[in-house]
Scaffold this motif. Structure first.
Motif, short mmCIF file in Angstrom:
data_model
loop_
_atom_site.label_atom_id
_atom_site.label_comp_id
_atom_site.label_asym_id
_atom_site.label_seq_id
_atom_site.Cartn_x
_atom_site.Cartn_y
_atom_site.Cartn_z
N ILE A 87 0.83 -1.20 0.00
CA ILE A 87 0.00 0.00 0.00
C ILE A 87 0.87 1.25 0.00
O ILE A 87 0.62 2.20 -0.75
CB ILE A 87 -0.97 -0.02 1.20
N LEU A 88 1.91 1.25 0.82
CA LEU A 88 2.85 2.38 0.82
C LEU A 88 3.44 2.60 -0.57
O LEU A 88 3.50 3.73 -1.07
CB LEU A 88 3.98 2.13 1.83
N ASP A 89 3.89 1.53 -1.19
CA ASP A 89 4.50 1.62 -2.51
C ASP A 89 3.50 2.11 -3.54
O ASP A 89 3.82 2.97 -4.39
CB ASP A 89 5.05 0.25 -2.90
N LEU A 90 2.28 1.60 -3.48
CA LEU A 90 1.24 1.96 -4.45
C LEU A 90 0.95 3.45 -4.42
O LEU A 90 0.65 4.07 -5.45
CB LEU A 90 -0.03 1.16 -4.14
N TYR A 91 1.04 4.05 -3.23
CA TYR A 91 0.74 5.47 -3.06
C TYR A 91 1.99 6.32 -2.87
O TYR A 91 1.92 7.44 -2.35
CB TYR A 91 -0.21 5.66 -1.87
N SER A 92 3.13 5.79 -3.29
CA SER A 92 4.40 6.53 -3.21
C SER A 92 4.67 7.06 -1.81
O SER A 92 5.17 8.18 -1.63
CB SER A 92 4.42 7.68 -4.23
N TYR A 93 4.31 6.27 -0.80
CA TYR A 93 4.58 6.56 0.60
C TYR A 93 3.90 7.83 1.10
O TYR A 93 4.34 8.43 2.08
CB TYR A 93 6.09 6.63 0.86
#
Length: 434
Positions: free
Chosen positions: A316-322
């Motif tokens: 989820i972090l990666d998907l939303y660029s942290y």
């Protein structure tokens, strides 16, 4: 399509490598380099399509460059041989029933798909003796064990926390025998998950046993879970509802929620998602504060959500660029106690006759608190209530019927390997039993 690691320090992998390895060499989770955007026409066409037709189209967009289309269609059709109905519970609120598969839980979708995809890749590579490791807090173990049961050349080890899964859940993966080994760990789900991750980091063990994972850390487990989000939308659209749709997801290891977020990125017009937590609320805390503080899980009535360090948080972090702001704009979070979950099971059954399982009850509560005027809400009913027979009967004050498929498991003898939660003991057992 290639897959990269969320830790950004492992070489890119093909789909076959990502599925067979499970976890990247740098301990990161694999992510597709691109998320395909489905054409607008797809969303008008699926109104007239069933779940397998929808799943075949989505699978082709996700995996069509890596597996022949006829083989991919066969995998989808074989995996999704059961219904996933959308059921009206009350005005403007629907349950997506994901428990009509062979083990009566939502994880049948991802586990059956992964078993067939992994079997295909193993045959393509000419490999022998692949060992699948899976940690479970309840339903994952049964879905994976039954999905891989009897698959030639694949041996499955199911790790579960002693005394922390329901009797029916335990029976579903401890009574199978053949190529399925149940490992009862003296600890929590997080301990089980840590043992699996440690095994993957042991290079000698990997070479000797050719390890892979069937948890939602595997791309072939979590990505197919996006199929039923599209199917839910199609069923709503047939009722004339296609706008202002929100979805509430029982959230433990966050694989189910992550799959929904992927569906949204692929063009599914969902307004927002709701993450429903029990007392294991580290993701809820992150949504409120931007701080992620994993900790040991605690046991609750909704045991499949008893996760204190959710693996898919990294995705989820990666998907939303942290970006905490971006994540919290798409996802709202709620948490509930056992008492609140038990109370709503009783109330909904009394008022509407609909019977919730503890996980679906948690998602229902979150949906009720989040839903605004003009919105249509879907909550994921992730397991059959009979899998939590004693808990549910205590809530409603009457006996519930156990489906014949579940009752059959309860009649069989259980076999487990009991181990402490240290890696040395687990490693030794793996070598001796393989």
């Amino acid at each position: 399509m290639n897959y990269y690691s969320t830790n950004q320090s492992a070489p890119a992998a093909t789909l076959q490598e990502a599925v067979v390895k499970g976890l990247a060499p740098d301990r990161g989770l694999y992510m597709p380099e691109e998320i395909p955007l489905l054409p607008a026409g797809f969303f008008s066409e699926i109104v007239h399509s069933g779940v397998t037709d929808i799943a075949r189209s989505v699978a082709r967009a996700l995996f069509g460059d890596d597996i022949p289309h006829d083989e991919l269609a066969r995998i989808v059709t074989d995996a999704l041989n059961f219904e996933i109905p959308l059921v009206r519970v009350e005005e403007g609120l629907y349950a997506l029933e994901l428990f009509h598969g062979p083990t009566f839980a939502f994880k049948d979708v991802g586990a059956r798909f992964m078993a067939r995809m992994l079997s295909y890749f193993v045959q393509q590579q000419g490999q022998e003796g692949v060992t699948v490791l899976v940690a479970t807090s309840g339903d994952t173990g049964s879905a994976v064990a039954n999905g891989f049961l009897g698959v030639e050349g694949i041996r499955v080890f199911v790790l579960y926390p002693s005394g922390k899964v329901s009797d029916i859940q335990e029976a579903q993966f401890t009574t199978l025998g053949r190529n399925i080994v149940a490992v009862e760990i003296d600890g929590t789900f997080d301990d089980c998950q840590a043992l699996v991750k440690s095994a993957f980091m042991d290079e000698e063990l990997n070479r000797q046993l050719n390890l892979t994972s069937a948890n939602s850390i595997n791309v072939a487990r979590f990505l197919p879970q996006s199929f039923y989000y599209f199917h839910a939308f199609a069923q709503l659209a047939r009722l004339g509802i296609s706008r202002e749709v929100i979805i509430s997801v029982p959230s433990g290891n966050l694989g189910n929620l992550t799959a929904g977020l992927f569906a949204k990125r692929m063009g599914l017009p969902i307004k927002r998602f709701i993450a429903a937590n029990n007392r294991n609320d580290v993701f809820w805390e992150y949504l409120q504060s931007g701080r992620y503080l994993p900790r040991p899980s605690v046991q609750t009535i909704a045991n499949a959500m008893d996760v204190g360090s959710p693996s898919n948080f990294d995705r989820i972090l990666d998907l939303y660029s942290y970006s905490h702001e971006a994540i919290s704009s798409d996802i709202s979070g709620y948490r509930f106690s056992d008492g609140e979950i038990e109370s709503v099971i009783k109330r909904v059954h009394k008022e509407s006759g609909y019977l919730l399982d503890p996980h679906g009850a948690c998602a229902y509560l979150a949906l009720k608190e989040s839903k605004r005027a003009g919105e249509t809400g879907i909550f994921l009913a992730t397991a059959h209530p009979a899998k939590f027979k004693e808990s549910v009967e205590r809530c409603i004050g009457e006996e519930i019927e156990i489906p014949e498929g579940l009752a059959t498991f309860m009649k069989k003898n259980r076999e487990t390997i009991q181990l402490p939660s240290d890696f040395g003991s687990f490693r030794k057992a793996l070598i001796n039993l393989s």
